[in-house]
Scaffold this active site. Structure first.
Site, PDB file in Angstrom:
ATOM      1  N   SER B 362     -27.220  -1.387  16.465  1.00  0.00           N
ATOM      2  CA  SER B 362     -27.270  -0.012  16.944  1.00  0.00           C
ATOM      3  C   SER B 362     -28.674   0.303  17.492  1.00  0.00           C
ATOM      4  O   SER B 362     -29.201  -0.484  18.275  1.00  0.00           O
ATOM      5  CB  SER B 362     -26.857   0.927  15.804  1.00  0.00           C
ATOM      6  OG  SER B 362     -26.513   2.195  16.322  1.00  0.00           O
ATOM      7  N   ASP B 482     -15.896  -0.761  19.191  1.00  0.00           N
ATOM      8  CA  ASP B 482     -17.066   0.091  18.978  1.00  0.00           C
ATOM      9  C   ASP B 482     -17.040   1.240  19.985  1.00  0.00           C
ATOM     10  O   ASP B 482     -17.295   1.050  21.173  1.00  0.00           O
ATOM     11  CB  ASP B 482     -18.339  -0.750  19.148  1.00  0.00           C
ATOM     12  CG  ASP B 482     -19.579   0.020  18.718  1.00  0.00           C
ATOM     13  OD1 ASP B 482     -19.511   1.262  18.602  1.00  0.00           O
ATOM     14  OD2 ASP B 482     -20.614  -0.624  18.487  1.00  0.00           O
ATOM     15  N   HIS B 513     -18.384  -0.191  14.834  1.00  0.00           N
ATOM     16  CA  HIS B 513     -19.847  -0.261  14.940  1.00  0.00           C
ATOM     17  C   HIS B 513     -20.404  -0.925  13.680  1.00  0.00           C
ATOM     18  O   HIS B 513     -21.101  -0.288  12.883  1.00  0.00           O
ATOM     19  CB  HIS B 513     -20.347   1.182  15.094  1.00  0.00           C
ATOM     20  CG  HIS B 513     -21.749   1.307  15.584  1.00  0.00           C
ATOM     21  ND1 HIS B 513     -22.187   0.746  16.758  1.00  0.00           N
ATOM     22  CD2 HIS B 513     -22.828   1.958  15.061  1.00  0.00           C
ATOM     23  CE1 HIS B 513     -23.466   1.047  16.933  1.00  0.00           C
ATOM     24  NE2 HIS B 513     -23.880   1.766  15.914  1.00  0.00           N
TER      25      HIS B 513
END
Lengths: 793, 793
Positions: B362, B482, B513
């Site tokens: 991320s 995601d 994610h």
């Protein structure tokens, strides 16, 4: 945010000074120091991350004392007053200025959150010491005392030469390095021969003890008996089929469980202080792991039939209890253990101070209760969380076969299989499998899924029969929404404890089958520390009087813990309700009416592959086909809140058109409200820290969920052939009415004013009961039926 | 169960013998031993939990070699054959006899699971060594190599004098004790002055390095730049309101971001090798923690504006990138760091071998990509998981303001606030708040939530512009489900990497994610170990050729990983579809027809307080009011499976009756099937162990869920005023038709034969877009509209 602490101990100023000195938090000449000098000396200790004056001063410089002065600039003159001190204290407790509280409003914030900081004036060095002492006992935003926060940041690593063990405010301090702990395994010789091999069953016990015990220090033991400790087996294929008709034949007499005679003990060929096996098993219970660096030796044992032990699993039997207490007997010096299974070298628990406490949740807590009911010497206290007190109340309900929630088809034999982890070692399993298969047959017969009745098998698994043997103090912890181990288990045990002489305490949270030790609103871990320090270290710390007798989390207001004098007291007053069409009414106004519904034995549920949650929602809302398969009654909105406290009781006059049938009932809270989340919300991932560079776990709390229109309060189930009691079959005459008494599971539930109390009567409960697909017509004579609710005055 | 390993390296027998000796797993005189002697010597090493011959023999006695002989009894004569060895090997790998495999069927089981055990004959001592070497590289049931299992059970604790670092089969071995690691903090001086205080921003860097580096050993660094490292702020109140009309005015020109001139560097008053601050932050990224005991120093830095650092957050800006690379420059010897913030004592990264890799998911992976696009010396490789490659593609989609899933109202300014953790230190915050408030205003203006258009602000936050600067090798890891960091981010970066000269690899899993390093079906952690051992230790281990170029988890068959030659290749063939009433048809058969629907701007969604999941289910099923707010088209059941590979493209001729409007489209897989669970199932809680007495995390896998009738494949959104490109506004003339091109997010999806491909055209996507409550009529000219799908040949 609301924080309640029950484990802060009132301490004399003299004792406070001694304790602060023992922590090396104040210098030896502290009495000759001015307020500013003392403050500087103390604050210089609070940043163990820093190892230079410059970085320590930089750390001080991050805190605001007033709007215009930071702590580094303030300390040289240190004209403390209460507001200034508390402003700094709140920051040290990790509350954020601007976000959590305003700089000039520390007092309001302290009151609002409920922090037990000292609120007396602060002018003298003596005042400062008392305020500072108290600060060390108060919880940070992240659920631990400020002293624990200091500890977690390396205080006892940076400074040396502390006493081991060390106590502060009645609680043990984390001065032992868990990474240096000694991990070892011994084999305790029991008196059992459950695997019928002519040799006493040896039981592996895993010990994790602070390194300091190697040099003669003796410490108490926290022992957790866990059949899951060495893993579990997959038993999906072994679950019983619950989609089948009621049994029509009563089984033959339950065969007695086979008991082998006790073989002679093994010969002892020598002794040793050195073990021969170490281990690395997962950490799985954060209370034990919290207490390990505080000087509580952790001992784990799987018991008979688990991997590396001998014997077979017998699920709840007296043999299992004996296999549990055997470890205590060894720890207490009353039994032999060996360094290995073959050469007869005995080893003593020479590092144990002879005082043992038991901990654990679910099966683990159950075995703690089981051990307590033997009165085994050395066992001083048990903390039993979500524990079974009678296995009948785990797998049965008033004659009905009832699964723990989410465990349809499980029973004692399945659980025995699940835990029979000797299966994981092929050569070991090959030897014992034939014996275990025989034992399984006895378990399956004894549990008797046909009648669901209480019998000798279940009676042998009812620990409450031995309540008079209990010598250890007992703390019961349970979730009020636990439908795995249902509330009758703690409720009945709790009332039984009133007839013993042991100290007993009760803590009920709003969770399901979970722990309560990582919720910032309550200092559960501190309470356990205080308690175990008293019970196992023998420290006089007022624990018995300081901790509440009964602690119950409110179901309406989040983060709110109540301390009523008792729970489920049998003398609680009762509210009586009559049943009318869709209404709960005054008993004198009962109509002369027959209400009826038709149960399909779960057929529609199975055919539509519905899930239990959806089914339950329809039942509450009385929508869909489920509405025809049940009767619902409601009070009008209540004018004054009602606190249900104990087991609701339903008396029904009923007739059914089948020779076999079951009955279920639930109480429901109707009223749109933001109720607590069923599962706690993660407040801070890995936010709850157990020690310096040690384990962390999530910090959680029950928060208010989005509004819901209803919530189940409690429920209960009954085999209609058990009108007298759970042990006696009274045949049903189809279409002939009879009276039944259905006890719902004990509860504590606050029904707010304006809500409606609902009662739903139904039969098949697809998540828990058999799903017979039998069509059954139920007729309820409302004139002869009544609901009784115990409530708290 | 299916296990695929890609990080097993083919090794010569000579090298195998050397490596086994380096591990002390074979004695120095092994060449003079018989097969039985060698076997006994080797197996005696495999039970580091035991410290006596008796307990070691007992351990051997738990394994079955044949139905009649256990391993302890077998070894003295040890007449191995392949089946016997593999029977024991499987048990050592923790597969259970009877449960996982049958004693006489090891070969079938090995094939079925896909274990890369050696299947050649086993007769000689040399054969035995090769089989045993291979066994050490094969995965256990619990997702780690057998050598890692040995390690986790204390092998390197029980035996001493290993090389540090130590490599086996091309991968670093866990010989360093993570509990002895040195934790320390330094302050790196950047060239930035983002907080405009006239001084260069100092950046705190946390170092966790093996104790052995204190004595001159240099090791490589795994560096993770994490704005979350020192916590986050609560920004619930700062989220933008998305329940508001489209903006009607184009904003004034975006003001340039304020840049302070670079102040002079701090004076250096001395140097030191000793830091002055230590730390204990949560472990939060198990790949780093896995690699720490294997000799990879862990470095974490929050960057500008995070707690204990200077500067302010600027979310994705070049300054943020420079703050990220400053740490690398220090590690590489090209920049100054200090022991504290004030007295000018410089400190070097004297324990670093000069080779740095970056890791993270991320935002953390994003900063790894950002750093890679600078070409900063010392950065050898990045492993970027779920990384943003252009911030426009995180918060916008083709002119539309689009939130990451579950983050409605978030934008660059909110994220800057979330990470501005200097806020947690009151005195520090008090100083910098006015500056940060100004910066926030610039962020808010620059991001321009009114037009949603690509502008200079976003262009400065597009790392792909600097792809030609990349010098480090790159591994991209991303979840195909995601919807936080959408797939255009890795897809575009990946294609861009083809034009560079660096080695680049791609791994796509079926998660949202999340990480992919704790799934037993794939040896992700081993692959990273192999890769980083090559890139950072400089070991010649064939990593580049051994690891697949592209690895993609199949969406149909669980535990199945494919290695196509590329993903999202721009030359992939296209399937073209025309739109007819409810059907996707051959383009030549398009009807001359106008289809229409009416969007309510989310009004019904908001009024009924619906949740996004329910809304989406209704959209897929075309039920409820949602059906009228969308158009759905389906192919007939397809005869042959279709593997969608790349970005689907929708060309529409459209007219709307409003001057502002957006458009959304999704592809849906229709067909009842047991699809993979959206979130991975926990296979074994805490079952994935990272080292000896070291951390554990859950072992997870995507399993087959209950049958579902449909699943979204991909979607995309577009502002209808952006018909030319994301940077250009073309005003809408109400009720006049125009052509738009909508790119759906790139995908890889296998649509099985018999399923139907669905296209849904709609407007408001309540979980992601603005919810304007504007009533808009959409008319689609089907004759002038077309769907193009790239697929894998």
């Amino acid at each position: 945010m609301h924080i309640q602490q029950f484990a802060q101990v009132t301490t004399s100023f003299a004792a406070q000074q001694q304790e602060l000195q023992a922590l090396h938090l104040i210098p030896s000449h502290y009495q000759s120091l001015s307020l500013a000098e003392l403050s500087q000396a103390v604050f210089a200790k609070l940043f163990p991350e820093t190892s230079s004056t410059v970085t320590m001063q930089a750390a001080l410089g991050r805190y605001l004392v007033t709007n215009t002065q930071n702590l580094a600039a303030f300390l040289p003159t240190a004209n403390w007053d209460l507001a200034r001190f508390n402003t700094v204290a709140l920051q040290l407790l990790q509350f954020e200025v601007g976000t959590d509280f305003q700089l000039d409003q520390s007092a309001q914030f302290i009151t609002q959150v409920g922090l037990n900081l000292l609120m007396t004036p602060l002018k003298t060095p003596q005042d400062f010491l008392q305020h500072f002492y108290t600060l060390l006992t108060v919880h940070t935003k992240f659920g631990i005392t400020y002293l624990d926060d200091l500890t977690n940041r390396g205080y006892f690593k940076a400074t040396q030469n502390f006493a081991h063990p060390l106590f502060f405010n009645g609680k043990a301090v984390a001065v032992f390095d868990p990474h240096q702990a000694i991990h070892e395994v011994v084999y305790v010789e029991s008196d059992l021969d459950t695997d019928h091999d002519g040799k006493r069953d040896l039981l592996a016990a895993t010990i994790i003890r602070p390194r300091e015990t190697a040099n003669g220090l003796t410490l108490p033991v926290l022992y957790t008996a866990s059949p899951y400790y060495r893993g579990t087996n997959d038993v999906d294929a072994d679950l019983h089929n619950v989609n089948r008709p009621f049994a029509t034949t009563v089984p033959a007499a339950i065969p007695a469980e086979p008991l082998a005679p006790t073989p002679a003990p093994r010969a002892i060929h020598g002794t040793s202080q050195k073990t021969e096996v170490s281990c690395d098993e997962p950490n799985f219970y954060s209370l034990n792991e919290y207490l390990l660096p505080r000087g509580f030796i952790n001992v784990f044992a799987g018991g008979i039939g688990t991997r590396d032990s001998e014997g077979v699993r017998t699920c709840g039997s007296p043999a299992e209890t004996a296999s549990t207490t055997a470890i205590i007997e060894w720890l207490h010096g009353d039994r032999v253990a060996f360094t290995n299974k073959t050469d007869g070298i005995a080893i003593k628990a020479w590092w144990c101070n002879g005082k043992i406490g038991m901990t654990g949740k679910s099966y683990l807590g159950t075995l703690a209760l089981a051990a307590a009911t033997t009165g085994v010497p050395g066992l001083k206290t048990v903390v039993a969380e979500a524990a079974i007190s009678s296995w009948y109340d785990y797998y049965r309900d008033q004659g009905a076969v009832i699964a723990p929630v989410d465990c349809q088809g499980e029973d004692a034999d399945v659980l025995a299989k699940l835990c029979f982890t000797r299966q994981k070692d092929a050569a070991d399993y090959q030897q014992v499998k034939p014996t275990f298969d025989q034992v399984l047959q006895h378990l399956s017969a004894g549990q008797d899924r046909n009648t669901g009745d209480y019998n000798a098998f279940w009676d042998a698994r009812n620990y409450r029969k031995h309540l008079d043997q209990v010598k250890a103090s007992v703390i019961l912890v349970h979730g009020l929404n636990d439908w795995n181990v249902k509330l009758r288990n703690p409720a009945t045990f709790w009332q039984g404890l009133h007839h013993t002489h042991v100290t007993h305490k009760l803590m009920l949270h709003q969770g399901k089958h979970i722990y309560m030790n990582n919720m910032p609103s309550i200092d559960f871990t501190d309470m356990m520390n205080l308690w175990l320090t008293q019970e196992l270290f023998g420290v006089t710390n007022q624990a018995t009087n300081t901790l509440p007798q009964v602690l119950i989390q409110d179901n309406v207001q989040p983060e709110t813990w109540l301390t009523p004098t008792d729970w489920n007291h049998l003398d609680n007053p009762q509210q009586h309700y009559g049943l009318s069409a869709h209404q709960l009414i005054h008993p004198t106004q009962r109509p002369n009416e027959i209400a009826q519904f038709q149960d399909d034995g779960g057929q529609h549920f199975l055919e539509t592959q519905q899930n239990v949650t959806d089914w339950e929602q329809q039942l509450f809302a009385q929508t869909g086909i489920v509405a025809q398969q049940s009767l619902a009654f409601k009070t009008p909105p209540i004018a004054k809140e009602l606190i249900i406290d104990g087991a609701a009781h339903l008396q029904l006059n009923v007739a059914v058109d089948q020779p076999h049938a079951l009955l279920s009932a639930m109480l429901v809270d109707y009223g749109v409200a933001r109720r607590l989340t069923p599962d706690p919300t993660v407040i801070e991932r890995q936010g709850y820290q157990l020690g310096y560079h040690w384990l962390r776990t999530d910090l959680v709390e029950f928060t208010q969920a989005a509004p819901t229109p209803f919530k189940m309060i409690t429920k209960g189930h009954l085999d209609l052939e058990n009108t007298i009691d759970s042990a006696t079959i009274t045949p049903i005459v189809p279409n002939q009415d009879f009276t039944v008494h259905l006890d719902l599971q004990p509860m504590r539930y606050r029904l707010p004013a304006g809500h409606q109390l609902g009662l739903i009567i139904y039969a098949t409960d697809p998540g828990m009961t058999l799903r017979t697909c039998q069509q059954t017509q139920y007729q309820i004579n409302l004139a002869a039926s009544q609901l009784n609710i115990p409530f708290q005055k």
